[in-house]
Motif scaffolding. Structure first.
Motif, PDB file in Angstrom:
ATOM      1  N   LEU A  54       1.384   3.800   1.270  1.00 14.34           N
ATOM      2  CA  LEU A  54       1.566   2.471   0.516  1.00 14.34           C
ATOM      3  C   LEU A  54       1.052   1.149   1.610  1.00 14.34           C
ATOM      4  CD1 LEU A  54       4.754   2.445  -1.383  1.00 14.34           C
ATOM      5  CD2 LEU A  54       2.588   2.043  -2.207  1.00 14.34           C
ATOM      6  N   VAL A  55       1.493   1.519   2.905  1.00 13.47           N
ATOM      7  CA  VAL A  55       1.381   0.227   3.886  1.00 13.47           C
ATOM      8  C   VAL A  55       0.119  -0.074   4.504  1.00 13.47           C
ATOM      9  CG1 VAL A  55       3.942   0.232   4.510  1.00 13.47           C
ATOM     10  CG2 VAL A  55       2.232   1.470   5.742  1.00 13.47           C
ATOM     11  N   GLN A 108       8.219   7.200  -7.191  1.00 18.54           N
ATOM     12  CA  GLN A 108       9.437   6.567  -7.131  1.00 18.54           C
ATOM     13  C   GLN A 108      10.155   6.221  -8.457  1.00 18.54           C
ATOM     14  OE1 GLN A 108      11.300   5.069  -5.087  1.00 18.54           O
ATOM     15  NE2 GLN A 108      10.194   5.035  -2.922  1.00 18.54           N
ATOM     16  N   ALA A 112      13.920   7.438  -9.119  1.00 19.31           N
ATOM     17  CA  ALA A 112      14.900   6.472  -9.505  1.00 19.31           C
ATOM     18  C   ALA A 112      15.555   6.793 -10.827  1.00 19.31           C
ATOM     19  CB  ALA A 112      14.636   5.063  -9.608  1.00 19.31           C
ATOM     20  N   LEU A 154       2.332   3.335 -14.029  1.00 18.60           N
ATOM     21  CA  LEU A 154       1.874   2.885 -12.900  1.00 18.60           C
ATOM     22  C   LEU A 154       0.706   3.784 -12.241  1.00 18.60           C
ATOM     23  CD1 LEU A 154       5.083   2.008 -11.059  1.00 18.60           C
ATOM     24  CD2 LEU A 154       3.636   0.495 -12.062  1.00 18.60           C
TER      25      LEU A 154
ATOM     26  N   PHE E 105       4.765  -3.177 -10.056  1.00 20.63           N
ATOM     27  CA  PHE E 105       5.372  -2.000  -8.993  1.00 20.63           C
ATOM     28  C   PHE E 105       6.829  -2.499  -8.725  1.00 20.63           C
ATOM     29  CE2 PHE E 105       0.962  -2.471  -7.821  1.00 20.63           C
ATOM     30  CZ  PHE E 105       0.547  -0.991  -8.179  1.00 20.63           C
ATOM     31  N   PRO E 109      10.436   0.124 -11.559  1.00 23.96           N
ATOM     32  CA  PRO E 109      11.447   0.771 -11.170  1.00 23.96           C
ATOM     33  C   PRO E 109      12.721   0.400 -11.727  1.00 23.96           C
ATOM     34  CG  PRO E 109       9.841   0.495  -9.392  1.00 23.96           C
ATOM     35  CD  PRO E 109       9.433  -0.123 -10.579  1.00 23.96           C
ATOM     36  N   GLN E 146      19.243   3.168  -6.608  1.00 22.95           N
ATOM     37  CA  GLN E 146      18.105   3.940  -6.597  1.00 22.95           C
ATOM     38  C   GLN E 146      16.804   3.037  -6.984  1.00 22.95           C
ATOM     39  OE1 GLN E 146      16.462   6.338  -5.529  1.00 22.95           O
ATOM     40  NE2 GLN E 146      17.508   8.140  -4.948  1.00 22.95           N
ATOM     41  N   GLY E 147      16.903   2.288  -8.177  1.00 21.32           N
ATOM     42  CA  GLY E 147      15.877   1.794  -8.842  1.00 21.32           C
ATOM     43  C   GLY E 147      15.629   0.470  -7.982  1.00 21.32           C
ATOM     44  N   GLY E 150      13.534   1.692  -4.909  1.00 22.40           N
ATOM     45  CA  GLY E 150      12.450   1.839  -5.478  1.00 22.40           C
ATOM     46  C   GLY E 150      11.488   0.561  -5.557  1.00 22.40           C
ATOM     47  N   VAL E 153      10.795  -1.011  -1.956  1.00 24.81           N
ATOM     48  CA  VAL E 153       9.969  -0.104  -1.273  1.00 24.81           C
ATOM     49  C   VAL E 153       8.440  -0.273  -1.742  1.00 24.81           C
ATOM     50  CG1 VAL E 153       9.322   2.290  -0.607  1.00 24.81           C
ATOM     51  CG2 VAL E 153      11.438   1.509  -0.450  1.00 24.81           C
ATOM     52  N   LEU E 154       8.441  -0.228  -2.812  1.00 24.36           N
ATOM     53  CA  LEU E 154       7.014  -0.454  -3.619  1.00 24.36           C
ATOM     54  C   LEU E 154       6.571  -1.772  -3.185  1.00 24.36           C
ATOM     55  CD1 LEU E 154       7.158   1.663  -6.951  1.00 24.36           C
ATOM     56  CD2 LEU E 154       6.385   2.334  -4.857  1.00 24.36           C
ATOM     57  N   ALA E 157       6.195  -2.515   0.641  1.00 21.33           N
ATOM     58  CA  ALA E 157       5.192  -1.550   1.339  1.00 21.33           C
ATOM     59  C   ALA E 157       3.549  -2.086   0.739  1.00 21.33           C
ATOM     60  CB  ALA E 157       5.174  -0.115   1.032  1.00 21.33           C
ATOM     61  N   HIS E 158       3.725  -2.304  -0.616  1.00 21.02           N
ATOM     62  CA  HIS E 158       2.432  -2.683  -1.367  1.00 21.02           C
ATOM     63  C   HIS E 158       2.038  -3.895  -0.777  1.00 21.02           C
ATOM     64  CE1 HIS E 158      -0.070  -3.274  -4.757  1.00 21.02           C
ATOM     65  NE2 HIS E 158       0.004  -2.044  -4.539  1.00 21.02           N
ATOM     66  N   ALA E 207       6.640   0.732   9.070  1.00 23.09           N
ATOM     67  CA  ALA E 207       6.941   1.039   7.543  1.00 23.09           C
ATOM     68  C   ALA E 207       8.075   2.333   7.889  1.00 23.09           C
ATOM     69  CB  ALA E 207       5.961   1.702   6.944  1.00 23.09           C
ATOM     70  N   LEU E 211      11.549   1.920   6.170  1.00 21.87           N
ATOM     71  CA  LEU E 211      11.928   3.024   5.098  1.00 21.87           C
ATOM     72  C   LEU E 211      13.498   3.628   5.429  1.00 21.87           C
ATOM     73  CD1 LEU E 211       8.600   4.397   4.105  1.00 21.87           C
ATOM     74  CD2 LEU E 211      10.015   2.994   2.822  1.00 21.87           C
ATOM     75  N   TYR E 215      16.361   4.204   3.281  1.00 22.77           N
ATOM     76  CA  TYR E 215      16.826   5.222   2.452  1.00 22.77           C
ATOM     77  C   TYR E 215      18.080   5.740   3.204  1.00 22.77           C
ATOM     78  CZ  TYR E 215      12.550   5.503  -0.218  1.00 22.77           C
ATOM     79  OH  TYR E 215      11.557   5.484  -1.040  1.00 22.77           O
TER      80      TYR E 215
END
Ligand SMILES: Nc1ncnc2c1ncn2[C@@H]1O[C@H](COP(=O)(O)OP(=O)(O)OP(=O)(O)O)[C@@H](O)[C@H]1O
Ligand SMILES: Nc1ncnc2c1ncn2[C@@H]1O[C@H](COP(=O)(O)OP(=O)(O)OP(=O)(O)O)[C@@H](O)[C@H]1O
Ligand code: MOO
Ligand SMILES: [Mg+2]
Ligand SMILES: [Mg+2]
Lengths: 220, 336, 217, 336, 220
Positions: A54-55, A108, A112, A154, E105, E109, E146-147, E150, E153-154, E157-158, E207, E211, E215
């Motif tokens: 992703l990064v 992801q 989740a 997605l 993104f 989630p 978790q959602g 997610g 992170v998405l 990172a994106h 990253a 992460l 996590y």
């Protein structure tokens, strides 16, 4: 209205998205399940590994894939030895590239969703005699359908729009690797805005129809 | 062969016992003492250490464990655990290739709900569906975790009859807090507190401190030869020749009757003009603590013991003493 | 004081080599943004804050000039078109005929690609698969990674160790003119153009892979 | 002022009733008849049409509805609904700026669990936490949906006392299927089936068909002047001068006692040598269906009615007839 | 080791990702909640609208954003009138661009997670007197963690890897819009593979640390 080349690009895009998303789901579902269920360090490491692509900008991922696919490198050499053909500039290569790039977007939402599933229902299902596959089909799938819809949307949409990786490893070969996103990019680069608008609109229309099909079903 | 051999090192009670092959075993104990954990251990749902075998099968041996599915158990959890998106009918036969168990469904009053999705059910309806699913399970034994909570009296009676019937086919272990449920279905009893687990026949444990502490007073169980119903009565012929008569549709089973000590009163002479049907001659074995407000008397009735809960006041007034012959008037009985 | 330059990717290394000299003599810092010529042109049309646009061709500057006006585009360098390969060959025609995959920049986007395309058309039909890159740098990447053994490249990108190489600039009917356009006129812009077009600077282009601009161009 | 005025057009029972300002109202009815739906309607959790007001507040008027939070209600749901990631202590005071209710926590035996996270509790422990949370709620009324399911007898007794005490502070509506719970706490009763909802004082509805159908036999409620405990007895002085005596720690409340018709037997003469404490002289009002196996007799005791469940056999044998004076022997009582 | 320009690009990337993700979460949380809670046609339409940007290649989205930001177009003109500066080729513009592109993104989630939340707990919380914000903080957040992880992170990172949009609306201007992903792309384009590898490694390291922080906390 639409010329044959544009049409071919759109068809190829849809094919790429369909194939990649299908394979991605097959890979991502067990992976996401394992990631949420396991407390092992390996699972945590894999979680990070999945998110890593992703990064990096897609073209850079494409660049590294290009290196990996190279006949001078181990993976590319292996593939060449096995199949006799190269991954670069091939549809198969695009599928692999799209999968690498879209994997986190599919994993992801699934992860989740799985994390929030009531595990008691699985205990019950197991005692009732449902095997793994039936548990998946009858418990996980219906109860996590939002997660699956999210993962699919997605994954599919992202592959449709994928561009940087394809640009790098595709080679813009008509019918093989010249997908719609590349065609739109080409049009913009040529300052042919009319063609870019037209192709963009067609892609959006396809997306609306696909999303309607998914979300329409989901809420009923 | 036997039902379960259970020897678990990873529960605080460290249970080590053998359960019978058939009939209903009731697991009774205070909230939080570990009943659900024991059922889950039997079903193989948590990691444990010890030994469990069922008939000839090894289910747990050290930490080697047989997968839950391979144990072939029907289990009703304390929460109903229905699949919310499926209909009642689909929930009932889930995972079992069986036709809809029409009789069960009828007895549990679920017919009108068969096509309703489970997420549209009331709490008690959910319990009944879960019970139907578990009783219809084709496995070799059944575990029931408080199956009758949330049911009204009428549904509870029907459900108890079904559970009792299921116990005739395969071993059933049932958790309950309710004494009436216990008396109705228990062939065998497991009494649990946070540190102990003991088991035995209902008859042997009916006055175990763990049980009495919960319900507050003693019970008696009387057995004898059952004589078929004649002009509205069933008769239980006791070993000393006296009889207990019961009126109504239900008949005495071979297992006998349970009598709450509260329902027994004492008279010095046999009342001829009373509506109380069952008056038996008994000899006082012990008076209990007659100085307390209430005392539990033990009365010899042939070779069996009848218990009566009397006020200390009455005991003193009647001048009761051990060894004395008196008449016991039995008002209420529970057919077990 | 600084000057903002939007430069086609292929000329960026050359510009980077020339920049210190310019800054030393004029005291003007160069802020260099590089990209595909088409992308830079699009951005400039939408008001990107650049002083000068150095394109890879003469097409984009002309398009921009027709919308923005101002001074006419000027050629600042002439491109060299090379065909390189790992395969040995006596002449470029036989090389093309025996290659199975040939990479070139997208003719629609890049002048080097268009020039290569013209030369290949003259030999048609060729059996090779044409692999088209978004820009000329990508062709070199493919060559480097070993995916491609025969590639059309700009002179600035020819690998030093390529066993077979042909400079085909002379075969072209029209030179590859890399033109610039002043977006924001200023004394600093003028200073830079004077520097870039000066014979001294032009002489330095040759080893960087470009031909100097003819005085009459 | 009154508690609730309820007039709901969107429930099948179309309830139209007024509940008292204080005390415990028990909502009783078969599984699936709509009890939970009614509680939810009172809490404002589902869209409804009709009118609900509480004291001077309009909660529902047409379809205009006051938000649930603004109704300021403590509600215990049929499922425990604890926040799994919070401790017991945090769950109990959730959303309420109150200190930990130490007394409640002690009475519900939760002290040792205060720092346990809710997802580590047994089913009955969860119920007790949910009950503690609801009873500690600072709102103006309390709704309890089957609060005592899954509790053992000892915990249930304690919980019932707490609920009764809560009813002294603010109106409580409690759903239950259990007759013993109903008798212990109900000041007011709502009886529901799928189409009807009727309400009234416990005394008035104690033998309503909807209730009798569930438990199978009749009850009597006797009221009178309560005399304080002396030498181990509390005494209920009936209007005709006769007395009912009760032994033990619990004392008769002003509300009287409930007597199961099964616990009443009839004698033609007063037995002087019996342990039965309470023998009262009564006149037979009606015999019921004396040809059936069992019949419920109505006996006039002063201005009140006592009911006795006798076997048809006994009735015939004693030759009982309406108008006759007989002696009623009362064995068991429930203090209400 | 690392030159100042590369360092500046990385810092800029992190700043962009932090700002965009924060704003995105603020926007996406209520949006996702509404999308999963509402059954209105408007919600379904919005659901599709949110996912649409996905199907277009990022450079094309960038192209349309560039058009929208243009002072000749209504949105760009409004912004110019309001703030006195242009959105294109500015950090603010990048933030908006990244948000448009990363929105799906982050929303997906969250939406999947919210859909699986036991609504009964919210009923309970409301009756207990928790206000909206407390319900969010004490019920939704912990139960959907978790959602949220997610989505974060998405989204983060994106945005770090975002490239196509930034390339188009950023203009590759050092310190202002030349983020790390562009710098890596540039290095690859210049055949400066060593610099590309180095920058890629730094990004990956960042990253991994980020992460791990997410996590690591999540599973404890
Ligand atoms: N979410 C729902 N959607 C549709 N119907 C429902 C829903 N919940 C309950 N019902 C139905 O409404 C009726 C009344 O339900 P309710 O939960 O009020 O019953 P109840 O009296 O509380 O029963 P129980 O004692 O079993 O809890 C039942 O027939 C039930 O099937
Ligand atoms: N998931 C868990 N993690 C840790 N401890 C638990 C867990 N579940 C239950 N316990 C604890 O284990 C003990 C026994 O729990 P169990 O659920 O077996 O009780 P139970 O006898 O079934 O009680 P109840 O009658 O209330 O259902 C309790 O003290 C409980 O707090
Ligand atoms: O415009 Mo270029 O020189 O092809 O990157
Ligand atoms: Mg339990
Ligand atoms: Mg209910």
């Amino acid at each position: 209205m639409i010329d044959a080349a544009a049409l071919a690009a759109i068809v190829l895009s849809l094919k790429l998205a369909a194939v990649s998303t299908t394979l991605l789901l097959l890979l991502a579902i067990p992976l996401a399940w394992w990631l949420q269920a396991s407390t092992s360090a390996l699972a945590r490491a894999s979680e990070i590994l999945v998110a890593l692509p992703l990064v990096l900008p897609p073209t850079v991922i494409g660049f590294y894939l290009l290196l990996a696919f190279s006949p001078h490198q181990w993976p590319g050499a292996q593939w060449l030895a096995l199949t006799g053909s190269s991954l670069a500039f091939s549809f198969t290569g695009l599928v692999i590239g799209s999968m690498v790039y879209s994997l986190p977007f599919v994993v992801q939402p699934l992860q989740a969703s799985f994390a929030q599933l009531d595990k008691g229902l699985l205990e019950m299902a197991e005692l009732q005699g449902l095997n793994r596959w039936q548990q998946f089909a009858q418990v996980v799938l219906p109860l996590c359908k939002q997660g699956f819809a999210g993962a699919f949307v997605l994954g599919f949409a992202h592959t449709l729009g994928e561009f940087g990786v394809v640009l790098m490893i595709g080679g813009n070969i008509p019918d093989e690797t010249r997908v719609a996103s590349i065609a739109i990019f080409d049009a913009v680069e040529q300052l042919d805005y009319a063609a870019a608008h037209q192709l963009s609109l067609i892609m959006l229309a396809i997306a609306v129809v696909a999303l309607l099909a998914i979300y329409g079903r989901k809420k009923s | 062969m036997n039902g379960w051999h259970i020897n678990l090192l990873t529960l605080p009670q460290q249970p080590d016992l053998t359960l019978p092959t058939e009939g209903v075993t009731v697991l009774f104990g205070q909230s939080g003492c570990g009943k659900t954990r024991l059922l889950r251990a039997l079903a193989g749902l948590d990691p444990h250490r010890g030994n469990i075998s069922f008939r000839q099968q090894r289910w747990l041996s050290g930490t080697q464990t047989l997968a839950p599915a391979a144990r072939k158990l029907g289990m009703m959890f304390q929460e109903s655990r229905l699949l919310p998106h499926k209909t009642v009918a689909d929930n009932i036969v889930l995972g079992q290739s069986i036709p809809l168990p029409a009789q069960l469904i009828d007895a549990l009053d679920l017919t009108h709900l068969l096509h309703t999705r489970a997420n549209q059910l009331s709490g008690g309806e959910q319990r009944r569906v879960a019970l139907a699913r578990t009783l219809a399970h084709q496995g070799q034994a059944i575990l029931l975790d408080e199956p009758l909570t949330g049911l009204d009296a009428e549904r509870k009676r029907n459900a108890l009859a079904l559970i009792k019937a299921a116990g005739k086919e395969k071993p059933v272990i049932m958790v309950t807090h309710q004494l009436d449920e216990l008396l109705h279905v228990a062939d065998h009893l497991m009494l649990m507190d946070k540190t102990r687990l003991c088991d035995g026949q209902l008859q042997a444990l009916i006055n175990h401190p763990l049980l009495v502490q919960q319900r507050g007073h003693a019970f008696s169980i009387l057995c004898g030869e059952v004589k078929p119903s004649a002009n509205g009565f069933s008769t239980l012929l006791l070993d000393d020749g006296q009889q207990i008569r019961l009126v109504g549709k239900q008949h005495i089973t071979e297992r006998g009757i349970a009598i709450d000590a509260r329902d027994v009163s004492i008279a010095l002479t046999r009342a001829n003009d009373s509506s109380i049907l069952n008056i038996v001659k008994v000899r006082i074995q012990s008076l209990g603590d007659a100085d307390a407000a209430y005392a539990t008397l033990e009365l010899a009735l042939g070779r069996q013991t009848l218990r009566a809960l009397l006020s200390g006041h009455s005991i003193r007034q009647l001048g009761l003493a051990p060894g004395q012959w008196v008449y016991a008037q039995i008002k209420g009985t529970v057919q077990i | 004081e600084s000057l903002r330059l939007a430069v086609a990717s292929n000329f960026r290394p050359a510009l980077a080599a020339l920049a210190p000299e310019f800054t030393r003599t004029t005291g003007i810092e160069l802020v260099i943004s590089s990209g595909a010529s088409g992308q830079l042109a699009t951005q400039i049309l939408q008001g990107a804050p650049f002083d000068i646009f150095l394109s890879a061709d003469d097409h984009y500057p002309a398009r921009l000039h027709s919308s923005l006006g101002g001074d006419l585009p000027q050629t600042y360098a002439q491109g060299q078109l090379w065909l390189v390969s790992r395969t040995a060959a006596n002449d470029w025609q036989s090389l093309l005929r025996k290659s199975d995959k040939i990479a070139l920049a997208n003719p629609a986007l890049a002048p080097y690609g268009a020039a290569a395309d013209t030369l290949m058309q003259s030999l048609a039909p060729l059996s090779a698969t044409r692999v088209t890159a978004a820009n000329i740098a990508q062709v070199r990447q493919w060559y480097d990674a070993g995916h491609i053994n025969t590639a059309w490249l700009a002179g600035s990108l020819v690998p030093a160790d390529a066993p077979t190489r042909f400079n085909l600039t002379a075969q072209l009917h029209a030179p590859i003119r890399q033109q610039l356009l002043v977006i924001k006129p200023s004394p600093r812009s003028t200073q830079f153009i004077t520097f870039l077009l000066s014979p001294d600077t032009q002489r330095q282009l040759q080893p960087l892979g470009y031909d100097p601009v003819n005085a009459d161009d």
